[in-house]
Design a protein around this motif. Structure first.
Motif, PDB file in Angstrom:
ATOM      1  N   GLY A 265       0.808  -1.199   0.000  1.00 32.44           N
ATOM      2  CA  GLY A 265       0.000   0.000   0.000  1.00 32.44           C
ATOM      3  C   GLY A 265       0.847   1.255   0.000  1.00 32.44           C
ATOM      4  O   GLY A 265       0.529   2.250  -0.660  1.00 32.44           O
ATOM      5  N   GLY A 266       1.958   1.237   0.729  1.00 34.26           N
ATOM      6  CA  GLY A 266       2.828   2.393   0.789  1.00 34.26           C
ATOM      7  C   GLY A 266       3.415   2.766  -0.557  1.00 34.26           C
ATOM      8  O   GLY A 266       3.487   3.950  -0.919  1.00 34.26           O
ATOM      9  N   ALA A 314       0.233  -6.200   0.191  1.00 37.12           N
ATOM     10  CA  ALA A 314       0.819  -6.568   1.479  1.00 37.12           C
ATOM     11  C   ALA A 314       1.296  -5.299   2.173  1.00 37.12           C
ATOM     12  O   ALA A 314       0.998  -4.183   1.727  1.00 37.12           O
ATOM     13  CB  ALA A 314       1.969  -7.550   1.267  1.00 37.12           C
ATOM     14  N   THR A 315       2.026  -5.469   3.260  1.00 34.17           N
ATOM     15  CA  THR A 315       2.530  -4.320   3.995  1.00 34.17           C
ATOM     16  C   THR A 315       4.031  -4.357   4.235  1.00 34.17           C
ATOM     17  O   THR A 315       4.643  -3.318   4.442  1.00 34.17           O
ATOM     18  CB  THR A 315       1.841  -4.201   5.372  1.00 34.17           C
ATOM     19  OG1 THR A 315       2.106  -5.394   6.129  1.00 34.17           O
ATOM     20  CG2 THR A 315       0.346  -4.011   5.212  1.00 34.17           C
ATOM     21  N   ASP A 316       4.650  -5.542   4.243  1.00 37.87           N
ATOM     22  CA  ASP A 316       6.036  -5.655   4.709  1.00 37.87           C
ATOM     23  C   ASP A 316       6.135  -5.038   6.097  1.00 37.87           C
ATOM     24  O   ASP A 316       7.116  -4.357   6.423  1.00 37.87           O
ATOM     25  CB  ASP A 316       6.978  -4.969   3.732  1.00 37.87           C
ATOM     26  CG  ASP A 316       8.441  -5.358   3.938  1.00 37.87           C
ATOM     27  OD1 ASP A 316       8.715  -6.215   4.793  1.00 37.87           O
ATOM     28  OD2 ASP A 316       9.301  -4.781   3.237  1.00 37.87           O
ATOM     29  N   ASP A 344      -3.716  -0.622   8.374  1.00 39.85           N
ATOM     30  CA  ASP A 344      -4.268   0.347   7.430  1.00 39.85           C
ATOM     31  C   ASP A 344      -4.385  -0.156   5.999  1.00 39.85           C
ATOM     32  O   ASP A 344      -4.986   0.521   5.158  1.00 39.85           O
ATOM     33  CB  ASP A 344      -3.404   1.612   7.438  1.00 39.85           C
ATOM     34  CG  ASP A 344      -3.302   2.215   8.824  1.00 39.85           C
ATOM     35  OD1 ASP A 344      -4.348   2.397   9.460  1.00 39.85           O
ATOM     36  OD2 ASP A 344      -2.165   2.477   9.287  1.00 39.85           O
ATOM     37  N   ARG A 345      -3.808  -1.307   5.694  1.00 36.15           N
ATOM     38  CA  ARG A 345      -3.778  -1.786   4.303  1.00 36.15           C
ATOM     39  C   ARG A 345      -5.165  -1.840   3.681  1.00 36.15           C
ATOM     40  O   ARG A 345      -5.396  -1.325   2.576  1.00 36.15           O
ATOM     41  CB  ARG A 345      -3.137  -3.183   4.253  1.00 36.15           C
ATOM     42  CG  ARG A 345      -3.135  -3.816   2.855  1.00 36.15           C
ATOM     43  CD  ARG A 345      -2.556  -5.213   2.913  1.00 36.15           C
ATOM     44  NE  ARG A 345      -3.389  -6.109   3.700  1.00 36.15           N
ATOM     45  CZ  ARG A 345      -3.998  -7.186   3.215  1.00 36.15           C
ATOM     46  NH1 ARG A 345      -3.873  -7.514   1.935  1.00 36.15           N
ATOM     47  NH2 ARG A 345      -4.720  -7.965   3.989  1.00 36.15           N
ATOM     48  N   MET A 346      -6.110  -2.462   4.364  1.00 37.15           N
ATOM     49  CA  MET A 346      -7.440  -2.629   3.787  1.00 37.15           C
ATOM     50  C   MET A 346      -8.104  -1.272   3.544  1.00 37.15           C
ATOM     51  O   MET A 346      -8.707  -1.039   2.486  1.00 37.15           O
ATOM     52  CB  MET A 346      -8.308  -3.485   4.711  1.00 37.15           C
ATOM     53  CG  MET A 346      -7.763  -4.864   5.019  1.00 37.15           C
ATOM     54  SD  MET A 346      -8.173  -6.094   3.801  1.00 37.15           S
ATOM     55  CE  MET A 346      -9.870  -6.493   4.268  1.00 37.15           C
ATOM     56  N   GLY A 347      -7.990  -0.365   4.508  1.00 39.21           N
ATOM     57  CA  GLY A 347      -8.636   0.931   4.384  1.00 39.21           C
ATOM     58  C   GLY A 347      -8.081   1.764   3.248  1.00 39.21           C
ATOM     59  O   GLY A 347      -8.839   2.380   2.479  1.00 39.21           O
TER      60      GLY A 347
END
Length: 473
Positions: A265-266, A314-316, A344-347
């Motif tokens: 996401g980032g 993903a987020t790592d 926060d990934r889903m949002g």
């Protein structure tokens, strides 16, 4: 425990429909309209909200020992934060030290994970090679349900896998039917660029992205893909951040090669201007690898996600607080690499993906849950709303909004890379193993409630794939 989600719209990876969902003993036992609630059942009124599979984050690093410190989120705090955001399962990484037994490291991580609040599985990294690694990969796959192995092409002098290790490990993975995954950065180039920048007196966080330009990711992605092509094994590339890597994945897939890509996401939302902040603490908080890229790479990543060249989000998730990041105050190469995001990934994916029209709700389910379940052999136990699946569900309110902040998040870290962003769409309720673990802001995570998820391998399919491309048999 029996739980009835009543009146919502079920959204899975294919379609959506109005239905009630009844859960008992940790499983989905009935889906239909007008279901009666058994005596004593917990009832969640979904109304106009959506009922989706719980999120699966296929790339986390909880309490990881790394760069002289340990990640601040442990398996309890990290998985609990995930539940608050709608993520009900993670796949974390066992990372042995060079010359350390893979089984010894695996057992260590299993011990740490006993406190997890949600279900979890493991990838195991191959950081060195000899006959014992070959043997232990088999034990992990056949006796412990490890169906994927990780290879760091970066971090020279520590955990970097050179081409010899890649070839040996990919061949063993093919034999076992286990999926090789890679962190694609040319470690030698990174090392040389770091030395050059430090020699020039460029010691601050702004040098971090300069030491890891997008070309080093593109080169490594291509090299790993070509090695996998010759051996005939499928490949999964983690945290794809660069247009060059996307192009290599698209090319390989266009030629019929089984290559899967993951995006964070980032990387979809942040650019490299974050490293120019004059405040060291804020700039250092964004130091992760691969780094955030110039803005033009973001659009390439979104397009690849829409086109199906990238398959999972993903987020790592690997959190370090400001005092930990301060270890690199005078040398950017000593800043512990890692950022947060499991909560926060889903949002952010819903807000910037679905609300923008880039993704449909079903595509959102695919890239946040179902695709990971399928690629890593957890489907249909995970990633599905169907009878017999685990009762891991999120009741999603597409109209509710929240402003992300380190002051209110549940992650055990003092910074949030999405700080100040207001997102519309959030987990109103989260159900894990049939239990209501997040409800309207009330986090009910239980220490140790998470279960280890052994995953079968795919030996027959992998061998057939290798023969198809003429590399085996």
């Amino acid at each position: 425990m029996t739980l009835l989600i009543r009146g919502g719209t079920v959204v899975d990876s294919i379609h959506s429909y109005r239905a009630d969902v009844l859960c008992a003993d940790g499983k989905i036992v009935q889906i239909g309209t007008g279901l009666d609630a058994p005596a004593g059942a917990v009832i969640v009124e979904a109304g106009e909200q959506l009922v989706m599979p719980g999120g699966i984050d296929p790339h986390t690093h909880m309490e990881l020992p790394f760069m002289g410190t340990v990640a601040s989120d442990d398996f309890f705090s990290g998985t609990a934060a995930g539940l608050a955001g709608g993520t009900t399962s993670i796949i974390d990484f066992v990372i042995p030290n060079p010359r350390q037994s893979l089984l010894e490291a695996f057992n260590t991580w299993r011990g740490w994970a006993e406190k997890a609040a949600s279900d979890y599985a493991f990838h195991v990294a191959v950081t060195w090679w000899d006959e014992s690694v070959h043997r232990e990969m088999g034990v992990l796959a056949n006796e412990h349900g490890v169906a994927s192995f990780k290879h760091f092409m970066a971090y020279k002098g520590a955990i970097m896998a050179d081409d010899e290790i890649l070839v040996n490990s990919f061949r063993r993975a093919l034999e076992l039917g286990a999926l090789p995954t890679v962190h694609a950065e040319n470690g030698e180039l990174v090392y040389q660029l770091q030395k050059q920048l430090l020699a020039e007196g460029k010691t601050g966080p702004s040098s971090h992205p300069l030491s890891r330009p997008s070309a080093v990711e593109g080169e490594a992605a291509n090299r790993a893909i070509r090695i996998a092509e010759v051996i005939g094994v499928p490949l999964y590339i983690v945290h794809v951040s660069a247009r060059e890597a996307v192009q290599e994945i698209a090319r390989a897939r266009g030629e019929g090669q089984r290559v899967f890509g993951e995006v964070l996401g980032g990387h979809l939302l942040l650019d490299d201007s974050v490293y120019l902040d004059s405040d060291f603490t804020r700039a250092a908080a964004h130091v992760m690898s691969p780094p955030f890229r110039p803005k033009e790479h973001q659009e390439a990543l979104w397009q690849a996600l829409q086109a199906g060249h990238l398959h999972t989000t993903a987020t790592d998730h690997c959190t370090f607080c400001a005092p930990q990041k301060a270890a690199g105050k005078d040398d950017f190469t000593r800043i512990p690499n890692g950022c947060g995001g499991v909560e926060d990934r889903m949002g952010v994916l819903w807000h910037y993906g679905v609300n923008s029209g880039r993704l449909t709700p079903s595509e959102f389910v695919q890239v946040t849950s179902t695709n990971a379940a399928r690629i890593f052999n957890l489907y249909p136990r995970k990633g599905a709303v169907e009878v017999g699946a685990d009762a891991d569900l999120v009741v999603w309110d597409p109209n509710a909004s929240r402003t992300i902040s380190a002051k209110t998040h549940h992650q055990n870290v003092d910074f949030n890379i999405f700080e100040g962003r207001t997102v519309q769409g959030l987990a109103r309720h989260t159900v894990a193993a049939g239990k209501l673990v997040w409800s309207d802001g009330d986090l009910r995570a239980e220490r140790g409630a998470g279960r280890y998820l052994p995953r079968p391998t795919f030996p027959a399919y992998f061998q057939a794939n290798a023969k198809r491309v003429g590399r085996s048999g």
